[in-house]
Design an enzyme around this catalytic site. Sequence first.
Site, PDB file in Angstrom:
ATOM      1  N   HIS A  12      52.759  84.267  44.113  1.00 44.41           N
ATOM      2  CA  HIS A  12      52.431  83.253  45.194  1.00 44.41           C
ATOM      3  C   HIS A  12      54.051  84.519  45.528  1.00 44.41           C
ATOM      4  CE1 HIS A  12      55.124  81.146  42.485  1.00 44.41           C
ATOM      5  NE2 HIS A  12      56.813  81.565  43.532  1.00 44.41           N
TER       6      HIS A  12
HETATM    7  C1  T46 Z   1      59.171  82.253  42.065  1.00 41.03           C
HETATM    8  C2  T46 Z   1      59.180  82.580  40.725  1.00 41.03           C
HETATM    9  C3  T46 Z   1      60.204  83.583  40.453  1.00 41.03           C
HETATM   10  C4  T46 Z   1      61.414  71.966  41.715  1.00 41.03           C
HETATM   11  O1  T46 Z   1      60.676  71.386  41.592  1.00 41.03           O
HETATM   12  N1  T46 Z   1      61.453  72.904  42.432  1.00 41.03           N
HETATM   13  C5  T46 Z   1      62.515  74.229  41.853  1.00 41.03           C
HETATM   14  O2  T46 Z   1      63.296  74.691  42.900  1.00 41.03           O
HETATM   15  C6  T46 Z   1      61.096  75.356  41.275  1.00 41.03           C
HETATM   16  C7  T46 Z   1      61.068  76.547  41.863  1.00 41.03           C
HETATM   17  C8  T46 Z   1      60.172  74.501  40.312  1.00 41.03           C
HETATM   18  N2  T46 Z   1      60.321  72.896  41.345  1.00 41.03           N
HETATM   19  C9  T46 Z   1      58.700  72.481  40.507  1.00 41.03           C
HETATM   20  C10 T46 Z   1      57.208  72.775  41.123  1.00 41.03           C
HETATM   21  C11 T46 Z   1      56.361  72.495  40.345  1.00 41.03           C
HETATM   22  O3  T46 Z   1      55.251  71.338  39.769  1.00 41.03           O
HETATM   23  O4  T46 Z   1      58.001  73.000  39.292  1.00 41.03           O
HETATM   24  C12 T46 Z   1      56.822  73.495  38.824  1.00 41.03           C
HETATM   25  C13 T46 Z   1      56.680  74.696  38.919  1.00 41.03           C
HETATM   26  O5  T46 Z   1      57.194  75.342  39.788  1.00 41.03           O
HETATM   27  P1  T46 Z   1      56.204  77.090  40.033  1.00 41.03           P
HETATM   28  O6  T46 Z   1      54.378  76.440  39.917  1.00 41.03           O
HETATM   29  O7  T46 Z   1      56.299  77.027  41.793  1.00 41.03           O
HETATM   30  O8  T46 Z   1      57.558  77.239  39.172  1.00 41.03           O
HETATM   31  P2  T46 Z   1      56.170  79.462  38.513  1.00 41.03           P
HETATM   32  O9  T46 Z   1      57.373  80.039  37.294  1.00 41.03           O
HETATM   33  O10 T46 Z   1      54.745  79.647  38.984  1.00 41.03           O
HETATM   34  O11 T46 Z   1      57.187  80.033  39.925  1.00 41.03           O
HETATM   35  C14 T46 Z   1      59.100  79.935  40.258  1.00 41.03           C
HETATM   36  C15 T46 Z   1      59.660  79.704  41.456  1.00 41.03           C
HETATM   37  O12 T46 Z   1      58.826  78.526  42.267  1.00 41.03           O
HETATM   38  C16 T46 Z   1      58.595  80.180  42.323  1.00 41.03           C
HETATM   39  O13 T46 Z   1      59.745  80.214  44.326  1.00 41.03           O
HETATM   40  O14 T46 Z   1      59.375  82.719  42.892  1.00 41.03           O
HETATM   41  O15 T46 Z   1      59.565  81.100  39.566  1.00 41.03           O
END
Ligand code: T46
Length: 134
Positions: free
Chosen positions: A49
Amino acid sequence: MDIKMIQFQSHGDERGELVALEQNREIPFEIRRVYYMYGTNPSIERGHHAHKNLKQVLICVNGSCKIRLFDGYEKAEVVLDNPKEGLLVESFMWREMYDFSDQAVLLVLASEYYDESDYVRDFQEYQDMIRAMK
Ligand code: T46
């Protein structure tokens, strides 16, 4: 593509190492959020993303992982394996994280509170946004 790695000073002595990070100093923005990922399955990829507004610094404080970046035109790949350096990821950068080593801990310092509306998760939508900004 211009990759922005930030080198941190480590205050080492006979007891070990200590790295201190302050907003608007080592980290080039106000830090509103800190999160970290650990226990990551080495065979999966995370991310896929971009963000419209968010800036972040990614630091692999233990182990290693790789980051694939795309700015809409060029791709780059960065290995993070040093707790004394951070990768600055600006807004509108597509990011993918992969190849997490055993015990890898990826620490992220973020410029904004969590906001799902800031995410661009569809690659075609991302490319359309980049083209429209030209
Ligand atoms: C990014 C890369 C480097 C939260 O509730 N709060 C938060 O601050 C974050 C980051 C995530 N979440 C929840 C949302 C999802 O249910 O944690 C779960 C996993 O998040 P996500 O699938 O977005 O994780 P990544 O590893 O794909 O991405 C993350 C960050 O979301 C993103 O901003 O740049 O790490």
